[in-house]
Motif scaffolding. Sequence first.
Motif, PDB file in Angstrom:
ATOM      1  N   CYS A   3       0.827  -1.209   0.000  1.00 19.62           N
ATOM      2  CA  CYS A   3       0.000   0.000   0.000  1.00 19.62           C
ATOM      3  C   CYS A   3       0.860   1.258   0.000  1.00 19.62           C
ATOM      4  O   CYS A   3       0.528   2.234  -0.649  1.00 19.62           O
ATOM      5  CB  CYS A   3      -0.928   0.032   1.206  1.00 19.62           C
ATOM      6  N   VAL A   4       1.938   1.247   0.744  1.00 15.24           N
ATOM      7  CA  VAL A   4       2.817   2.411   0.812  1.00 15.24           C
ATOM      8  C   VAL A   4       3.433   2.676  -0.552  1.00 15.24           C
ATOM      9  O   VAL A   4       3.494   3.818  -1.017  1.00 15.24           O
ATOM     10  CB  VAL A   4       3.911   2.215   1.885  1.00 15.24           C
ATOM     11  N   ILE A   5       3.874   1.628  -1.223  1.00 14.84           N
ATOM     12  CA  ILE A   5       4.447   1.772  -2.562  1.00 14.84           C
ATOM     13  C   ILE A   5       3.410   2.347  -3.513  1.00 14.84           C
ATOM     14  O   ILE A   5       3.683   3.256  -4.275  1.00 14.84           O
ATOM     15  CB  ILE A   5       4.972   0.417  -3.082  1.00 14.84           C
ATOM     16  N   GLN A  21      -6.115   4.530   2.169  1.00 16.74           N
ATOM     17  CA  GLN A  21      -6.405   4.880   3.554  1.00 16.74           C
ATOM     18  C   GLN A  21      -7.453   3.975   4.191  1.00 16.74           C
ATOM     19  O   GLN A  21      -7.657   4.032   5.397  1.00 16.74           O
ATOM     20  CB  GLN A  21      -6.856   6.341   3.639  1.00 16.74           C
ATOM     21  N   GLY A  22      -8.137   3.172   3.377  1.00 15.84           N
ATOM     22  CA  GLY A  22      -9.198   2.318   3.901  1.00 15.84           C
ATOM     23  C   GLY A  22     -10.370   3.129   4.407  1.00 15.84           C
ATOM     24  O   GLY A  22     -11.052   2.748   5.356  1.00 15.84           O
ATOM     25  N   ASP A  23     -10.638   4.246   3.755  1.00 13.49           N
ATOM     26  CA  ASP A  23     -11.636   5.210   4.225  1.00 13.49           C
ATOM     27  C   ASP A  23     -12.905   5.136   3.381  1.00 13.49           C
ATOM     28  O   ASP A  23     -12.942   5.632   2.254  1.00 13.49           O
ATOM     29  CB  ASP A  23     -11.036   6.613   4.173  1.00 13.49           C
ATOM     30  N   LEU A  24     -13.932   4.524   3.936  1.00 15.53           N
ATOM     31  CA  LEU A  24     -15.203   4.366   3.229  1.00 15.53           C
ATOM     32  C   LEU A  24     -15.839   5.718   2.913  1.00 15.53           C
ATOM     33  O   LEU A  24     -16.377   5.922   1.829  1.00 15.53           O
ATOM     34  CB  LEU A  24     -16.164   3.501   4.039  1.00 15.53           C
ATOM     35  N   GLU A  25     -15.770   6.659   3.840  1.00 17.38           N
ATOM     36  CA  GLU A  25     -16.367   7.985   3.608  1.00 17.38           C
ATOM     37  C   GLU A  25     -15.736   8.670   2.402  1.00 17.38           C
ATOM     38  O   GLU A  25     -16.437   9.300   1.611  1.00 17.38           O
ATOM     39  CB  GLU A  25     -16.232   8.857   4.843  1.00 17.38           C
ATOM     40  N   LYS A  26     -14.426   8.552   2.254  1.00 14.96           N
ATOM     41  CA  LYS A  26     -13.754   9.157   1.099  1.00 14.96           C
ATOM     42  C   LYS A  26     -14.161   8.472  -0.196  1.00 14.96           C
ATOM     43  O   LYS A  26     -14.300   9.127  -1.231  1.00 14.96           O
ATOM     44  CB  LYS A  26     -12.241   9.115   1.273  1.00 14.96           C
ATOM     45  N   LEU A  27     -14.366   7.158  -0.150  1.00 19.10           N
ATOM     46  CA  LEU A  27     -14.815   6.446  -1.339  1.00 19.10           C
ATOM     47  C   LEU A  27     -16.218   6.904  -1.734  1.00 19.10           C
ATOM     48  O   LEU A  27     -16.490   7.157  -2.905  1.00 19.10           O
ATOM     49  CB  LEU A  27     -14.784   4.934  -1.120  1.00 19.10           C
ATOM     50  N   ILE A  60     -10.339  -6.202  -1.515  1.00 22.85           N
ATOM     51  CA  ILE A  60     -10.417  -7.561  -0.965  1.00 22.85           C
ATOM     52  C   ILE A  60      -9.040  -8.041  -0.529  1.00 22.85           C
ATOM     53  O   ILE A  60      -8.884  -8.581   0.566  1.00 22.85           O
ATOM     54  CB  ILE A  60     -11.053  -8.522  -1.998  1.00 22.85           C
ATOM     55  N   GLN A  61      -8.031  -7.840  -1.366  1.00 24.15           N
ATOM     56  CA  GLN A  61      -6.677  -8.286  -1.025  1.00 24.15           C
ATOM     57  C   GLN A  61      -6.147  -7.608   0.232  1.00 24.15           C
ATOM     58  O   GLN A  61      -5.420  -8.221   1.002  1.00 24.15           O
ATOM     59  CB  GLN A  61      -5.714  -8.007  -2.189  1.00 24.15           C
ATOM     60  N   ASP A  62      -6.513  -6.338   0.428  1.00 21.44           N
ATOM     61  CA  ASP A  62      -6.039  -5.607   1.600  1.00 21.44           C
ATOM     62  C   ASP A  62      -6.950  -5.791   2.811  1.00 21.44           C
ATOM     63  O   ASP A  62      -6.732  -5.171   3.849  1.00 21.44           O
ATOM     64  CB  ASP A  62      -5.893  -4.116   1.280  1.00 21.44           C
ATOM     65  N   GLY A  63      -7.999  -6.619   2.670  1.00 18.86           N
ATOM     66  CA  GLY A  63      -8.898  -6.895   3.800  1.00 18.86           C
ATOM     67  C   GLY A  63      -9.815  -5.735   4.160  1.00 18.86           C
ATOM     68  O   GLY A  63     -10.301  -5.651   5.280  1.00 18.86           O
ATOM     69  N   LYS A  64     -10.075  -4.870   3.211  1.00 19.95           N
ATOM     70  CA  LYS A  64     -10.944  -3.710   3.449  1.00 19.95           C
ATOM     71  C   LYS A  64     -12.371  -4.070   3.023  1.00 19.95           C
ATOM     72  O   LYS A  64     -12.859  -3.659   1.981  1.00 19.95           O
ATOM     73  CB  LYS A  64     -10.387  -2.498   2.713  1.00 19.95           C
ATOM     74  N   VAL A  65     -12.985  -4.849   3.867  1.00 26.10           N
ATOM     75  CA  VAL A  65     -14.290  -5.449   3.560  1.00 26.10           C
ATOM     76  C   VAL A  65     -15.368  -4.396   3.341  1.00 26.10           C
ATOM     77  O   VAL A  65     -16.190  -4.523   2.436  1.00 26.10           O
ATOM     78  CB  VAL A  65     -14.702  -6.440   4.672  1.00 26.10           C
ATOM     79  N   SER A  66     -15.383  -3.346   4.132  1.00 25.74           N
ATOM     80  CA  SER A  66     -16.428  -2.323   3.979  1.00 25.74           C
ATOM     81  C   SER A  66     -16.308  -1.634   2.619  1.00 25.74           C
ATOM     82  O   SER A  66     -17.327  -1.321   1.995  1.00 25.74           O
ATOM     83  CB  SER A  66     -16.374  -1.299   5.109  1.00 25.74           C
ATOM     84  N   LEU A  67     -15.087  -1.432   2.140  1.00 25.65           N
ATOM     85  CA  LEU A  67     -14.907  -0.830   0.822  1.00 25.65           C
ATOM     86  C   LEU A  67     -15.348  -1.795  -0.277  1.00 25.65           C
ATOM     87  O   LEU A  67     -16.016  -1.391  -1.232  1.00 25.65           O
ATOM     88  CB  LEU A  67     -13.449  -0.432   0.607  1.00 25.65           C
TER      89      LEU A  67
END
Length: 94
Positions: A3-5, A21-27, A60-67
Amino acid sequence: SNCVIRALSIGSNLVVVSLIQGDLEKLVEAMECTPRGERFETLTRIVVNGEESSPLRWAIQDGKVSLAKYIIEDLLTIRADRHAYYYGREKLFE
């Protein structure tokens, strides 16, 4: 971290920033600014340093289920304007 890269090599694409950022609000904010006819493309394909990637797969790969859940629900929502109806089921599986 991967993610950093990605973050260092990306411009200011709001969908990419929300994924990093894993930020649902921003999405949600990013998609509110996206025209109906472009939502599928925005949620199914991004280009990072010349490489094509899927925001859904990335979430999905990063485990960000809500996104991932938001992306799937948005793609499967039927929308319309004066010119067409939009439904992204086919795009989901391309």
